[in-house]
Design a protein around this motif. Structure first.
Motif, PDB file in Angstrom:
ATOM      1  N   ARG A  52      48.628  40.931  31.841  1.00 56.87           N
ATOM      2  CA  ARG A  52      49.606  40.390  32.799  1.00 56.87           C
ATOM      3  C   ARG A  52      50.177  41.561  33.611  1.00 56.87           C
ATOM      4  NH1 ARG A  52      50.259  35.105  32.319  1.00 56.87           N
ATOM      5  NH2 ARG A  52      49.766  34.186  30.317  1.00 56.87           N
ATOM      6  N   ASP A  53      50.428  41.272  34.880  1.00 54.54           N
ATOM      7  CA  ASP A  53      50.993  42.332  35.717  1.00 54.54           C
ATOM      8  C   ASP A  53      52.504  42.414  35.503  1.00 54.54           C
ATOM      9  OD1 ASP A  53      52.135  40.274  37.200  1.00 54.54           O
ATOM     10  OD2 ASP A  53      50.713  40.435  38.862  1.00 54.54           O
ATOM     11  N   THR A  77      54.921  41.291  37.157  1.00 50.16           N
ATOM     12  CA  THR A  77      55.665  40.054  37.451  1.00 50.16           C
ATOM     13  C   THR A  77      55.404  38.967  36.413  1.00 50.16           C
ATOM     14  OG1 THR A  77      53.912  39.122  38.835  1.00 50.16           O
ATOM     15  CG2 THR A  77      55.554  40.529  39.935  1.00 50.16           C
ATOM     16  N   GLY A  78      54.502  39.247  35.466  1.00 44.82           N
ATOM     17  CA  GLY A  78      54.177  38.251  34.440  1.00 44.82           C
ATOM     18  C   GLY A  78      52.982  37.388  34.790  1.00 44.82           C
ATOM     19  N   GLN A  79      52.414  37.614  35.979  1.00 49.25           N
ATOM     20  CA  GLN A  79      51.239  36.859  36.399  1.00 49.25           C
ATOM     21  C   GLN A  79      50.010  37.372  35.643  1.00 49.25           C
ATOM     22  OE1 GLN A  79      50.941  34.299  38.602  1.00 49.25           O
ATOM     23  NE2 GLN A  79      53.159  34.252  38.831  1.00 49.25           N
ATOM     24  N   LYS A  80      49.090  36.448  35.359  1.00 48.96           N
ATOM     25  CA  LYS A  80      47.853  36.824  34.682  1.00 48.96           C
ATOM     26  C   LYS A  80      47.017  37.689  35.624  1.00 48.96           C
ATOM     27  CE  LYS A  80      44.492  34.615  31.699  1.00 48.96           C
ATOM     28  NZ  LYS A  80      43.936  33.346  31.233  1.00 48.96           N
ATOM     29  N   ALA A  81      46.582  38.832  35.129  1.00 47.89           N
ATOM     30  CA  ALA A  81      45.764  39.739  35.937  1.00 47.89           C
ATOM     31  C   ALA A  81      44.363  39.160  36.080  1.00 47.89           C
ATOM     32  CB  ALA A  81      45.713  41.115  35.291  1.00 47.89           C
ATOM     33  N   THR A  82      43.764  39.373  37.229  1.00 49.10           N
ATOM     34  CA  THR A  82      42.423  38.843  37.493  1.00 49.10           C
ATOM     35  C   THR A  82      41.509  39.952  37.988  1.00 49.10           C
ATOM     36  OG1 THR A  82      43.020  38.265  39.760  1.00 49.10           O
ATOM     37  CG2 THR A  82      43.302  36.558  38.092  1.00 49.10           C
TER      38      THR A  82
END
Length: 147
Positions: free
Chosen positions: A79-80, A82-87
Motif C-alpha cells: 500500500r502506498d 495514502t493507503g491505496q493498494k500499490a499496482t
C-alpha cells in the motif's frame, strides 16, 4: 426455481469459477436416454466448475505473489502512503500473464480436449433424444390420424 417450471434455470455467476450454474429441469416422465443426457450435462457443468474454480484461485494467488515480489524488488510496500493498494504498470502485468499462460498451457490443452469430448457426447445424446422424440410424435400422430 418454482415447482411448476418446465425449463432449466441459470443462476448468478459462481464466486470462484465465474461460471453461471444451471439447475436442470427434470421432466416427470424422463426417459432413460433423456436422463443420460441431463446427467452428462450436469457432469460437464461440474467438471467446468471444478476446473475454473481451481484455475481462478491459482491465478489470483500467483498474481498477488507476483505483484508483491515486484513491489518488494522496487522497495515499495503493498500500500502506498495514502493507503491505496500499490499496482504495477501494464507492461509488468503482461509479463505475469504471459508466464502464467505458458506455465498452464498443458492444463489448458487437457481441459480443452476433455471439454470437446464431453460436448461431443452431449451433442450425440441430444441428437438421439431429438430423434426419439420425433419418432414418438410421428407414432402418436399416425395413431391419432387413424382413429
Amino acid at each position: 426455481p418454482p415447482a411448476h417450471s418446465r425449463n432449466d434455470w441459470i443462476g448468478p455467476p459462481d464466486k470462484h469459477s465465474n461460471l453461471r450454474p444451471v439447475i436442470f429441469y427434470v421432466p416427470p416422465e424422463e426417459s432413460p436416454l433423456e436422463r443420460r443426457l441431463r446427467e452428462a450435462r450436469q457432469e460437464a457443468q461440474a467438471c467446468d466448475q471444478r476446473f475454473w474454480a481451481r484455475h481462478n484461485r491459482a491465478f489470483c494467488q500467483e498474481k498477488e505473489e507476483f505483484i508483491y515480489s515486484r513491489l518488494k524488488a522496487k522497495g515499495l510496500e503493498r500500500r502506498d502512503e495514502t493507503g491505496q493498494k500499490a499496482t504495477l504498470n501494464a507492461e509488468e502485468m503482461a509479463d505475469f500473464y504471459k508466464d502464467f499462460l505458458s506455465k498452464n498451457f498443458r492444463k489448458h490443452m487437457q481441459y480443452n480436449r476433455d471439454w470437446y469430448k464431453r460436448n461431443f457426447t452431449i451433442t450425440f445424446l441430444m441428437g438421439q433424444v431429438a430423434l426419439a422424440r420425433a419418432l414418438r410424435w410421428l407414432r402418436w400422430k399416425k395413431k391419432n390420424v387413424g382413429n
